[in-house]
Design an enzyme around this catalytic site. Structure first.
Site, mmCIF file in Angstrom:
data_model
loop_
_atom_site.group_PDB
_atom_site.id
_atom_site.type_symbol
_atom_site.label_atom_id
_atom_site.label_comp_id
_atom_site.label_asym_id
_atom_site.label_seq_id
_atom_site.Cartn_x
_atom_site.Cartn_y
_atom_site.Cartn_z
ATOM 1 N N GLY A 61 7.393 -1.327 9.255
ATOM 2 C CA GLY A 61 6.335 -1.247 10.272
ATOM 3 C C GLY A 61 4.925 -1.261 9.701
ATOM 4 O O GLY A 61 3.947 -1.281 10.456
ATOM 5 N N SER A 62 4.775 -1.250 8.397
ATOM 6 C CA SER A 62 3.427 -1.092 7.838
ATOM 7 C C SER A 62 3.367 -1.654 6.416
ATOM 8 O O SER A 62 4.403 -1.866 5.775
ATOM 9 C CB SER A 62 3.078 0.405 7.816
ATOM 10 N N GLY A 63 2.163 -1.906 5.968
ATOM 11 C CA GLY A 63 1.857 -2.171 4.565
ATOM 12 C C GLY A 63 2.793 -3.136 3.852
ATOM 13 O O GLY A 63 3.001 -4.275 4.286
ATOM 14 N N VAL A 74 14.808 -4.364 5.993
ATOM 15 C CA VAL A 74 13.612 -3.852 5.309
ATOM 16 C C VAL A 74 13.258 -2.509 5.934
ATOM 17 O O VAL A 74 12.912 -2.439 7.123
ATOM 18 C CB VAL A 74 12.418 -4.819 5.447
ATOM 19 N N SER A 87 9.653 11.595 -7.332
ATOM 20 C CA SER A 87 10.510 10.818 -6.425
ATOM 21 C C SER A 87 10.628 9.378 -6.890
ATOM 22 O O SER A 87 11.710 8.790 -6.870
ATOM 23 C CB SER A 87 9.982 10.877 -4.987
ATOM 24 N N TYR A 96 5.420 12.958 -5.675
ATOM 25 C CA TYR A 96 5.558 11.505 -5.516
ATOM 26 C C TYR A 96 6.042 10.871 -6.827
ATOM 27 O O TYR A 96 6.961 10.035 -6.821
ATOM 28 C CB TYR A 96 4.200 10.936 -5.101
HETATM 29 P P1 NAP Z 1 2.656 2.556 4.421
HETATM 30 O O1 NAP Z 1 1.713 1.491 4.842
HETATM 31 O O2 NAP Z 1 2.368 3.969 4.765
HETATM 32 O O3 NAP Z 1 4.122 2.144 4.926
HETATM 33 C C1 NAP Z 1 5.211 3.002 4.792
HETATM 34 C C2 NAP Z 1 6.055 2.913 6.055
HETATM 35 O O4 NAP Z 1 7.216 3.736 5.883
HETATM 36 C C3 NAP Z 1 5.306 3.431 7.286
HETATM 37 O O5 NAP Z 1 5.511 2.596 8.390
HETATM 38 C C4 NAP Z 1 5.951 4.794 7.487
HETATM 39 O O6 NAP Z 1 5.871 5.267 8.820
HETATM 40 C C5 NAP Z 1 7.371 4.492 7.082
HETATM 41 N N1 NAP Z 1 8.131 5.721 6.877
HETATM 42 C C6 NAP Z 1 7.669 6.927 6.458
HETATM 43 N N2 NAP Z 1 8.669 7.821 6.455
HETATM 44 C C7 NAP Z 1 9.784 7.187 6.883
HETATM 45 C C8 NAP Z 1 11.120 7.579 7.116
HETATM 46 N N3 NAP Z 1 11.518 8.853 6.916
HETATM 47 N N4 NAP Z 1 12.004 6.668 7.558
HETATM 48 C C9 NAP Z 1 11.624 5.391 7.779
HETATM 49 N N5 NAP Z 1 10.368 4.948 7.607
HETATM 50 C C10 NAP Z 1 9.452 5.831 7.148
HETATM 51 O O7 NAP Z 1 2.808 2.530 2.824
HETATM 52 P P2 NAP Z 1 2.877 1.330 1.783
HETATM 53 O O8 NAP Z 1 1.721 1.457 0.904
HETATM 54 O O9 NAP Z 1 3.198 0.044 2.447
HETATM 55 O O10 NAP Z 1 4.149 1.809 0.961
HETATM 56 C C11 NAP Z 1 5.398 1.143 1.001
HETATM 57 C C12 NAP Z 1 6.206 1.602 -0.207
HETATM 58 O O11 NAP Z 1 5.506 1.195 -1.391
HETATM 59 C C13 NAP Z 1 6.373 3.109 -0.302
HETATM 60 O O12 NAP Z 1 7.633 3.407 -0.800
HETATM 61 C C14 NAP Z 1 5.297 3.513 -1.305
HETATM 62 O O13 NAP Z 1 5.611 4.703 -1.952
HETATM 63 C C15 NAP Z 1 5.331 2.326 -2.233
HETATM 64 N N6 NAP Z 1 4.129 2.149 -3.026
HETATM 65 C C16 NAP Z 1 2.931 1.915 -2.458
HETATM 66 C C17 NAP Z 1 1.808 1.741 -3.252
HETATM 67 C C18 NAP Z 1 0.446 1.455 -2.701
HETATM 68 O O14 NAP Z 1 -0.525 1.406 -3.493
HETATM 69 N N7 NAP Z 1 0.276 1.230 -1.406
HETATM 70 C C19 NAP Z 1 1.928 1.830 -4.648
HETATM 71 C C20 NAP Z 1 3.170 2.082 -5.191
HETATM 72 C C21 NAP Z 1 4.267 2.226 -4.379
HETATM 73 P P3 NAP Z 1 4.635 6.290 9.182
HETATM 74 O O15 NAP Z 1 3.389 5.494 8.969
HETATM 75 O O16 NAP Z 1 4.904 6.648 10.604
HETATM 76 O O17 NAP Z 1 4.769 7.424 8.209
#
Ligand code: NAP
Length: 263
Positions: free
Chosen positions: A25-27, A21, A173, A170
């Site tokens: 580390g987050s979310g 995965v 992407s 975004y």
């Molecule tokens: P998040 O809490 O910010 O988690 C994303 C994780 O990815 C963080 O731990 C981040 O580290 C890590 N990361 C960033 N750049 C990276 C890299 N180059 N290599 C490896 N790890 C990296 O965000 P989330 O909301 O859980 O998002 C998870 C996924 O769901 C993402 O792809 C996001 O676009 C997608 N998504 C989220 C939502 C939403 O509403 N939350 C909606 C649609 C899609 P850092 O914190 O150190 O940057």
């Protein structure tokens, strides 16, 4: 089947599977790690933030085959880093991951006319190229070792389908991630590898904590279910797509949005 036996069957769906995965580390990625581990998988928690990956690791339930979980640092935007990760996994477990959830992602929002080129490039590099590098490395390892099956899950976004103000980079992407997943599904089916994309809507994570409260309120009012989603609700869908319960599903995009932007 009773409700209890359904839960028990679901909770054993991933015993003896090895799962990678990214963004663990987050979310959403962290919730996915927890869910896959709870279903019996050995989980590799990978994140650019190694400390956060370790935190996730320490909260995981013990895996039942005794292979153990691990945490690793990775920058998904770097081919070298992704390749080292997959090689390291194969050295430790003597197999590539047969489940992969590519959840690492970032936002760098700005109105289109003010968006810096470097912010466009950075988001594409992490979200789209990062997904490509991870999917490619895992698929290649599975094909080379002749694994009987694999399930690769990418994390797109509903924004990739409908667009969003301030998110030209975004949205581009995430639309790309959907296209990548469909192409991968077509190419990899003959190797027993399924590829699907989840499209979350507005989910409560550190990523959406950055969004102004006023905007969140406005978006939430558009969600038919009437609230933001929880990371665990996205993880539920990922676990289904990882398991054999979805054996006839590939190339699909599954919206996890509480009904936001239906139709
Ligand atoms: P998040 O809490 O910010 O988690 C994303 C994780 O990815 C963080 O731990 C981040 O580290 C890590 N990361 C960033 N750049 C990276 C890299 N180059 N290599 C490896 N790890 C990296 O965000 P989330 O909301 O859980 O998002 C998870 C996924 O769901 C993402 O792809 C996001 O676009 C997608 N998504 C989220 C939502 C939403 O509403 N939350 C909606 C649609 C899609 P850092 O914190 O150190 O940057």
């Amino acid at each position: 089947m009773t409700a209890t036996s359904t839960v028990m069957a679901a909770s054993a769906r991933l015993v003896s599977r090895l799962a990678l995965v990214t963004g663990g580390g987050s979310g959403i990625g962290r919730a996915v790690c927890r869910r896959l581990a709870a279903e019996g998988a050995s989980v590799v928690v990978a994140d650019v933030n190694q400390e956060a990956a370790n935190e996730t690791l320490h909260g995981l339930s013990r895996d039942r085959r005794g292979q153990g979980h691990m945490a690793a640092g990775v920058d998904v935007a770097s081919r070298h880093s992704v390749r080292s990760l997959v090689t390291g996994i194969q050295c430790r477990y003597f197999q590539p991951p047969s489940v992969c959830v590519s959840a690492a992602g970032i936002t760098q929002d700005a109105f289109l006319v003010r968006m810096e080129e470097e912010h466009f490039d950075k988001v594409i590099q992490v979200n789209l190229k990062g997904s490509f590098l991870v999917v490619q490395a895992v698929a290649e390892a599975l094909v080379i070792c002749g694994a009987p099956k694999g399930s690769i899950i990418t994390v797109g976004s509903i924004v990739g389908k409908v667009g969003n103000i301030g998110q030209a980079n975004y949205a581009s992407s995430k639309a790309g991630v959907q296209g990548l997943t469909r192409a991968a599904a077509k190419e990899l089916s003959r190797f027993g590898i399924r590829c699907n994309c989840v499209l979350p809507g507005f989910i409560s994570t550190p990523m959406t904590e950055k969004v102004p409260e006023k905007v969140i309120g406005k978006m939430t009012s558009l969600v038919p279910v009437g609230r933001m989603g929880e990371p665990a609700e996205v993880a539920d869908v990922c676990a289904f797509l990882a398991s054999d319960d979805s054996a006839y599903i590939t190339g699909a995009s599954v919206e996890v949005t509480g009904g936001l932007f239906i139709g």
